[in-house]
Write a protein that holds these residues in place. Sequence first.
Motif, PDB file in Angstrom:
ATOM      1  N   PHE A  20      -5.880  -2.188 -16.760  1.00 38.36           N
ATOM      2  CA  PHE A  20      -5.386  -1.307 -17.575  1.00 38.36           C
ATOM      3  C   PHE A  20      -6.347  -0.295 -18.088  1.00 38.36           C
ATOM      4  O   PHE A  20      -7.042  -0.654 -18.708  1.00 38.36           O
ATOM      5  CB  PHE A  20      -4.814  -2.268 -18.912  1.00 38.36           C
ATOM      6  CG  PHE A  20      -4.222  -1.578 -19.893  1.00 38.36           C
ATOM      7  CD1 PHE A  20      -2.823  -1.225 -20.120  1.00 38.36           C
ATOM      8  CD2 PHE A  20      -4.829  -0.852 -20.804  1.00 38.36           C
ATOM      9  CE1 PHE A  20      -2.043  -0.657 -21.086  1.00 38.36           C
ATOM     10  CE2 PHE A  20      -4.471  -0.446 -22.153  1.00 38.36           C
ATOM     11  CZ  PHE A  20      -2.819  -0.083 -22.161  1.00 38.36           C
ATOM     12  N   ARG A  21      -6.260   1.027 -17.915  1.00 35.93           N
ATOM     13  CA  ARG A  21      -7.077   2.030 -18.209  1.00 35.93           C
ATOM     14  C   ARG A  21      -6.681   3.279 -18.269  1.00 35.93           C
ATOM     15  O   ARG A  21      -5.426   3.514 -17.474  1.00 35.93           O
ATOM     16  CB  ARG A  21      -8.386   1.930 -17.350  1.00 35.93           C
ATOM     17  CG  ARG A  21      -8.203   2.147 -15.952  1.00 35.93           C
ATOM     18  CD  ARG A  21      -9.494   1.593 -15.089  1.00 35.93           C
ATOM     19  NE  ARG A  21      -9.777   0.549 -15.043  1.00 35.93           N
ATOM     20  CZ  ARG A  21     -10.632  -0.096 -15.816  1.00 35.93           C
ATOM     21  NH1 ARG A  21     -11.500   0.561 -16.506  1.00 35.93           N
ATOM     22  NH2 ARG A  21     -10.838  -1.255 -15.811  1.00 35.93           N
ATOM     23  N   LYS A  22      -7.242   4.194 -18.820  1.00 34.55           N
ATOM     24  CA  LYS A  22      -7.057   5.532 -18.885  1.00 34.55           C
ATOM     25  C   LYS A  22      -7.674   6.263 -17.617  1.00 34.55           C
ATOM     26  O   LYS A  22      -8.766   5.849 -17.071  1.00 34.55           O
ATOM     27  CB  LYS A  22      -7.653   6.253 -20.134  1.00 34.55           C
ATOM     28  CG  LYS A  22      -7.530   7.871 -20.046  1.00 34.55           C
ATOM     29  CD  LYS A  22      -8.253   8.428 -21.408  1.00 34.55           C
ATOM     30  CE  LYS A  22      -8.239   9.833 -21.113  1.00 34.55           C
ATOM     31  NZ  LYS A  22      -9.069  10.466 -22.323  1.00 34.55           N
ATOM     32  N   VAL A  23      -6.947   7.181 -16.706  1.00 36.93           N
ATOM     33  CA  VAL A  23      -7.531   7.769 -15.544  1.00 36.93           C
ATOM     34  C   VAL A  23      -7.019   9.186 -15.821  1.00 36.93           C
ATOM     35  O   VAL A  23      -6.139   9.615 -16.424  1.00 36.93           O
ATOM     36  CB  VAL A  23      -6.837   7.245 -14.577  1.00 36.93           C
ATOM     37  CG1 VAL A  23      -7.352   5.793 -14.068  1.00 36.93           C
ATOM     38  CG2 VAL A  23      -5.030   7.254 -14.379  1.00 36.93           C
ATOM     39  N   SER A  24      -8.101  10.127 -15.240  1.00 35.66           N
ATOM     40  CA  SER A  24      -7.656  11.513 -15.272  1.00 35.66           C
ATOM     41  C   SER A  24      -8.477  12.295 -14.389  1.00 35.66           C
ATOM     42  O   SER A  24      -9.454  11.596 -13.483  1.00 35.66           O
ATOM     43  CB  SER A  24      -8.080  12.047 -16.899  1.00 35.66           C
ATOM     44  OG  SER A  24      -9.508  11.684 -17.065  1.00 35.66           O
ATOM     45  N   GLY A  25      -8.434  13.563 -14.423  1.00 37.15           N
ATOM     46  CA  GLY A  25      -9.248  14.398 -13.399  1.00 37.15           C
ATOM     47  C   GLY A  25      -8.533  14.477 -11.916  1.00 37.15           C
ATOM     48  O   GLY A  25      -7.433  14.417 -11.911  1.00 37.15           O
ATOM     49  N   THR A  26      -9.293  14.508 -11.062  1.00 35.93           N
ATOM     50  CA  THR A  26      -8.928  14.593  -9.738  1.00 35.93           C
ATOM     51  C   THR A  26      -8.449  13.283  -9.148  1.00 35.93           C
ATOM     52  O   THR A  26      -8.614  12.143  -9.740  1.00 35.93           O
ATOM     53  CB  THR A  26      -9.943  15.145  -8.539  1.00 35.93           C
ATOM     54  OG1 THR A  26     -11.026  13.837  -8.718  1.00 35.93           O
ATOM     55  CG2 THR A  26     -10.779  16.455  -9.075  1.00 35.93           C
TER      56      THR A  26
END
Length: 591
Positions: free
Chosen positions: A408-414
């Motif tokens: 369970f986590r935030k993911v972002s970017g490429t």
Amino acid sequence: MNTKSCWFTVWVLCLCSFLNQQTAKAQIAPEAQRRYNAAVKLVQAGDYERAKTDLNVLIQQRGPLAPYASYHFAIAAFRQKNFAQSRLMLKQLLEYFPDWRKLNDAYYLLAAASMELGQYEEAIGVIQQISDPAFRTDITKLEQTFVPRINDLNRLKQLNKDYPGDRVVGLTLIDLIQRTASDKDDLELSDRLTNRFGVPTVATQSSTTTGAGASNQPTSTVMNPSRNSRAKGYYNIAVMFPFRVDEFDADKRARSNQYVYDLYNGIKLAKSKLQEEGITVNLFAYDLDNDANKTLELVNSPAFAQTDLIIGPLYIEPNRIASAYANQNNIVLLNPIATSNELVANQPMSFLAQPSMNQQAKKVVEHIQSLNGLRRAAIYFGASRKDSLMALAYQNELRQQNYSIVDFRKVSGTAQSMADAMKLTEKPTSTRPVNTTATISLGHVFFASSNDEDGARMLDALSRRKVSAPLVITASAFDLYRTASPTFNRRDLYLLYPDFIDTSREPVISFQEQYVAKRNTIPSVFASEGYDMMLFFGRQLAKNGLQARNRSNLRSDTDDYLLSGFDYTQTNENQIVPIVKYEDGRLVKIN
């Protein structure tokens, strides 16, 4: 004489008796008095031509009876429906006898004759000269009979400009704007007039309106709890949006609150649809921003007392005040775009037009349980607060269903940075070294993002991590107009799509054509949402008065809605949550 002129008949009979008493007191020749009395009796008997002949003799003599004779001559002509002759005689009376003690009566009859001739501007100008307050009731009845016949919006607006204090003109203008106008300046004018004069009454509704208007008589702030328990012929809808008309520029499309106007335009098209179904709704738009004091002043005003449904407000504090008012007065308050179930918790009269995040999470889990029996999931979310809230709601729902959440986590970017952030490998054991990268077996992955570039990146990231489990993802993670169709075929992919619209359906095509013809632009999803919610709640008002205690009827039972419809049979949150899959070259709702 027709029934609409009963006010005139009764008033004339009373006045004739009074005038006869007045003339008897003057120093008048017996022959003149005899002729006058006989002529008045002829008027009362309906022998108008003989009466006019005898009265004309007295008029020509210019004696003390001349103004009285002129007045009765005008009455006789009026009763013959010779309104032009009546008007001409009254004008002559006012010119020759400007100090006559019964001028108010002459003014009133002149106003009536002018109204009958369609000379409304002259009639209302004459009415302004009547100084006796005893005439106010009769004047109101006179205006209510004739002013609603004006169907020329510009003419009515000019009348309101010339006579801004005339309440009947103001109420009639409100009604005409709400039924026919779409110009934002007219909307602002309607708002101002509503705040001043209240809601149009039955008497001021135009003959072209199906059903009656709302009573604007002041009522107690605490309404009878059964006020909405039975159907009626009309419903007053208060739309409390931040229109910000002071900042409005008709030439500017990219406005921060454009969604507000789109919602309202959709609502107005639904109003027309409801009218075709015999359901009359009166829309009253209130320009309400994030101002608690203005909200409190508005809901406590007499103009607001006859409201049957509130749409909005969109800000928290104004919404809290309006919700309290709705609960106290047994009026439904509809939150048009909010997705927080806190707005309806312990608020029996507040509804969400959209499914809450909790409701969305619940429906997704119901669908996932039908896919496979593996109760392990990974949950990811994007950078916005909305994304994290959606992920939390989904996490809570999975836990209630005894799922194991392995990540369970935030993911972002490429795509690579997303893949690197994922923690999907088994923990090292004596038989599996720490450098082993075997991916955990998952039942599904859930991803919530408001960034329309994140969807494709997530697909790449899962491929890089060799995750083959089904992916449930919010539709807002894709630019659905630009994303190539092969993207949606790369894995078992499901879109959580609350505002899904199947553009191939006939009702959608028809709505889009109507909207383009009227607004000269393609409708946004907000316009469609405004249309649907007004159509549903308008029908519910007419069907069962929106009584929450009878929930079995609180669901859409036709397929002519643009989105997926409504269901409030279990809760005040809309329970319809579309889940969409790409099949045969198009997006299809599968639940």
